[in-house]
Design a protein around this motif. Structure first.
Motif, PDB file in Angstrom:
ATOM      1  N   MET A   1       0.843  -1.201   0.000  1.00 42.32           N
ATOM      2  CA  MET A   1       0.000   0.000   0.000  1.00 42.32           C
ATOM      3  C   MET A   1       0.880   1.254   0.000  1.00 42.32           C
ATOM      4  N   VAL A   2       0.588   2.186  -0.895  1.00 42.45           N
ATOM      5  CA  VAL A   2       1.351   3.423  -0.999  1.00 42.45           C
ATOM      6  C   VAL A   2       0.887   4.402   0.082  1.00 42.45           C
ATOM      7  N   PRO A   3       1.806   4.922   0.914  1.00 47.44           N
ATOM      8  CA  PRO A   3       1.409   5.883   1.954  1.00 47.44           C
ATOM      9  C   PRO A   3       0.732   7.109   1.351  1.00 47.44           C
ATOM     10  N   TRP A   6       2.292   9.838  -1.198  1.00 52.72           N
ATOM     11  CA  TRP A   6       3.487   9.314  -1.863  1.00 52.72           C
ATOM     12  C   TRP A   6       3.121   8.875  -3.287  1.00 52.72           C
ATOM     13  N   LYS A   7       4.120   8.846  -4.165  1.00 56.46           N
ATOM     14  CA  LYS A   7       3.880   8.474  -5.560  1.00 56.46           C
ATOM     15  C   LYS A   7       4.823   7.364  -6.016  1.00 56.46           C
ATOM     16  N   SER A   8       4.280   6.466  -6.833  1.00 52.99           N
ATOM     17  CA  SER A   8       5.091   5.412  -7.438  1.00 52.99           C
ATOM     18  C   SER A   8       5.689   5.929  -8.742  1.00 52.99           C
ATOM     19  N   ILE A   9       7.004   5.841  -8.871  1.00 49.26           N
ATOM     20  CA  ILE A   9       7.682   6.321 -10.079  1.00 49.26           C
ATOM     21  C   ILE A   9       8.816   5.357 -10.434  1.00 49.26           C
ATOM     22  N   ARG A  10       9.470   5.616 -11.558  1.00 52.26           N
ATOM     23  CA  ARG A  10      10.690   4.905 -11.917  1.00 52.26           C
ATOM     24  C   ARG A  10      11.837   5.904 -11.935  1.00 52.26           C
ATOM     25  N   PRO A 156       7.952  10.089  -1.164  1.00 51.32           N
ATOM     26  CA  PRO A 156       7.114  11.070  -0.468  1.00 51.32           C
ATOM     27  C   PRO A 156       7.280  12.433  -1.143  1.00 51.32           C
ATOM     28  N   PRO A 157       6.521  13.435  -0.745  1.00 53.62           N
ATOM     29  CA  PRO A 157       6.691  14.786  -1.288  1.00 53.62           C
ATOM     30  C   PRO A 157       8.125  15.279  -1.040  1.00 53.62           C
ATOM     31  N   LEU A 158       8.583  16.196  -1.873  1.00 53.61           N
ATOM     32  CA  LEU A 158       9.960  16.678  -1.814  1.00 53.61           C
ATOM     33  C   LEU A 158      10.362  17.217  -0.438  1.00 53.61           C
ATOM     34  N   LEU A 423      11.765   5.290   5.194  1.00 53.67           N
ATOM     35  CA  LEU A 423      11.787   5.162   3.742  1.00 53.67           C
ATOM     36  C   LEU A 423      10.598   4.391   3.183  1.00 53.67           C
ATOM     37  N   THR A 424       9.795   3.813   4.075  1.00 51.91           N
ATOM     38  CA  THR A 424       8.591   3.106   3.631  1.00 51.91           C
ATOM     39  C   THR A 424       7.316   3.822   4.057  1.00 51.91           C
ATOM     40  N   GLY A 425       7.464   4.901   4.808  1.00 51.91           N
ATOM     41  CA  GLY A 425       6.292   5.658   5.246  1.00 51.91           C
ATOM     42  C   GLY A 425       5.622   5.076   6.467  1.00 51.91           C
TER      43      GLY A 425
END
Length: 435
Positions: A1-3, A6-10, A156-158, A423-425
Motif C-alpha cells: 500500500m502506498v502511503p 506518496w507516488k510510485s515512479i521509476r 514522499p513529497p519533496l 523510507l517506507t512511510g
C-alpha cells in the motif's frame, strides 16, 4: 500500500542523466590531478564515499574523453559489475572527479527529488535486494543502463524527502564520529603496544640501559632493555599445529572441528561451522589435538600479514569440546618456565612478530606458516611481573575499544531500523511550512 501523499515512479522519471564510464582509465592514473572514483570507493553500508584509497587521473572535464563522466555535487553512483548495488553520493566538496565503466552515474532533477534521499533509498536493504535481483547477466553480475532507469520506487513529497535525508545524515555523522574514535583508539593501542613490547615505556622501576641483544641478525627485534631476555619462542611456549582431518572423516555430530574461519575480529565463533569429527576419533586417535580452556589459538593460513592480529584468540570453556584442525595452531606456556600467555598474544599481534613471519614468506601477500617458521622467531621477554602488567594494560585498552565498537554497532542497527520505517512511510515526519 502506498502511503498517503506518496507516488510510485521509476528512476528515469526523476533523472536528467543516467550514464556510465566506457573506457579503461588505468592509463591516465597519476599522483595528482582529478579524483577518480572506483567501485572500491563506494560504501556497502551507507552513502558517503570512502576516500582513503583514492586514485587520480590526468584528464580534465573539457576533454572529449572525460566530459560525459565528470561528476557534480549531488550525483548518485551505483556499482554495476561485481558487487552490484553499492551506492555513493557525491558531496559538494569532492571537486573534479570521474568514474569508469564499472559505475553508473545518476543525476537527479532538483525539482523532482532530493538526491541524498534517493541515495539513502537505493542503499536501503529492501531496495538493494531489489537491485541485485535485476542482474541481467545470469551468473556474472551486471546491470545495464536501461535496467537502472527502470528501477521502481515510491517517493514522499519533496519537503518530506529533504527532512528524512537530514535526519539520516545526522545518524551518519554519529556513525562517522564513532568510527573515527574506534580507529583512533586502535592506532593508540598499536603505538602503546610498540612502546611496551620494546621496553620503551616501562611499567616497573628500572635503571637498565638499552642494547641490541645477541641474535639480532636473526630476530631484527632491535634494542631492548638490558634486563630483558631475547629468546626463541620455543624456549618458553609449547605450540602445536592442527592435524589435517580429511573430508571423509567429517560427521554430522560428535566433536566440532576448529579452523581459522572460527576466529573473527580476535574472537572465537564456532556457531558458523557444522563440521564434526566422531567422538570415537576425537577422544581416540586425535585426543592429543583436543583444545583446552585457556589455549591461545591462531589461524596460520590464507590471511594477510596486516590483518593477522584479528586471527588470534583464547579458547574458553564454553567452546569445548573442540578438536584442532588444519591451518590452526595453539600455544601454552611451558610448565618449567616463567611466561605469560596473554603477553604472548599481544606480542603475536604486534609488528615485532609479524615482521619475523613476513620475512620468512617473502613473495606472498597471504600468511601460510607453521611450527617450522615459529621455531625461528624470537620474543623479547621482561620479568613475569612486567609481562603480566603489560598484558593487563593492553587488555584494558582492548576493553575500551570493545565498548566503542559495541556502541558503533548499536548506532548502525538503530539507523537501519529507522531507515526501514522512514523510507517506507511506516513512520512519517512532520515538515514545517518553511522547509
Amino acid at each position: 500500500m502506498v502511503p498517503n501523499g506518496w507516488k510510485s515512479i521509476r528512476l528515469n522519471q526523476i533523472s536528467e542523466t543516467v550514464t556510465s564510464g566506457s573506457r579503461d582509465w588505468a592509463q591516465y592514473y597519476s599522483d595528482s590531478g582529478s579524483k577518480f572514483i572506483r567501485m572500491t570507493n563506494l560504501p556497502r553500508d551507507g552513502i558517503y564515499l570512502k576516500l582513503g584509497d583514492l586514485k587520480y587521473v590526468d584528464v580534465h572535464s573539457n576533454s572529449s574523453d572525460g566530459k560525459r563522466t565528470s561528476l557534480k555535487a549531488g550525483d548518485l553512483l551505483i556499482s554495476i559489475t561485481a558487487e552490484l548495488g553499492k551506492i555513493g553520493w557525491v558531496p559538494p566538496e569532492l571537486g573534479e572527479a570521474y568514474i569508469n565503466q564499472h559505475t553508473a552515474l545518476v543525476r537527479i532533477k532538483k525539482e523532482s527529488a532530493d538526491s541524498k534521499y534517493i541515495a539513502y533509498l537505493l542503499s536501503s536493504h529492501a531496495m538493494n535486494h531489489k537491485i541485485n535481483r535485476l542482474n541481467d547477466s545470469g551468473a556474472k553480475a551486471g546491470l545495464n543502463l536501461p535496467t537502472i532507469r527502470s528501477i521502481p520506487m515510491v517517493l514522499p513529497p519533496l519537503p518530506e524527502q529533504r527532512k528524512i535525508a537530514k535526519i539520516l545524515s545526522t545518524w551518519d555523522k554519529a556513525i562517522a564520529t564513532t568510527e573515527k574514535l574506534v580507529e583512533t583508539s586502535k592506532q593508540q593501542k598499536k603505538a602503546l603496544m610498540q612502546q611496551l613490547l620494546m621496553g620503551k615505556k616501562r611499567l616497573v622501576k628500572s635503571n637498565a640501559l638499552r642494547s641490541v641483544r645477541e641474535g639480532f641478525a636473526l630476530s631484527k627485534i632491535g634494542d631492548i632493555p638490558d634486563d630483558w631476555e631475547v629468546e626463541l619462542i620455543s624456549k618458553h611456549y609449547w605450540y602445536q599445529e592442527g592435524p589435517g582431518v580429511r573430508k571423509h572423516q567429517f560427521t554430522e555430530s560428535g566433536v566440532k572441528l576448529f579452523n581459522g574461519t572460527n576466529i573473527q575480529q580476535s574472537r572465537i565463533d564456532i556457531s558458523n561451522t557444522s563440521t564434526y569429527i566422531s567422538s570415537e576419533e576425537a577422544y581416540g586417535a586425535y585426543s592429543h589435538f583436543l583444545a583446552d580452556s585457556g589455549d591461545l589459538v591462531i589461524a596460520c593460513s590464507g590471511i594477510s600479514v596486516e590483518r593477522f592480529d584479528e586471527k588470534i584468540a583464547f579458547i574458553k570453556e564454553a567452546h569445548l569440546p573442540l578438536c584442532m584442525n588444519t591451518s590452526t595452531m595453539r600455544f601454552k606456556v611451558k610448565s618449567e618456565t616463567r611466561a605469560c600467555l596473554t603477553f604472548m598474544r599481544y606480542f603475536m599481534m604486534s609488528d615485532l612478530f609479524k615482521n619475523q613471519i613476513r620475512r620468512q614468506i617473502t613473495g606472498s601477500a597471504q600468511l601460510n606458516f607453521g611450527p617450522s617458521h615459529i621455531a625461528k622467531c624470537f620474543v623479547p621477554l621482561p620479568s613475569l611481573d612486567e609481562q603480566k602488567k603489560i598484558a593487563s594494560v593492553l587488555s584494558c585498552v582492548d576493553k575500551e575499544v570493545d565498548i566503542l565498537e559495541a556502541k558503533l554497532s548499536h548506532i548502525k542497527q538503530e539507523k537501519k531500523a529507522l531507515m526501514q520505517q522512514l523510507l517506507t512511510g511506516k513512520r512519517r515526519v512532520k515538515v514545517a511550512e518553511t522547509e
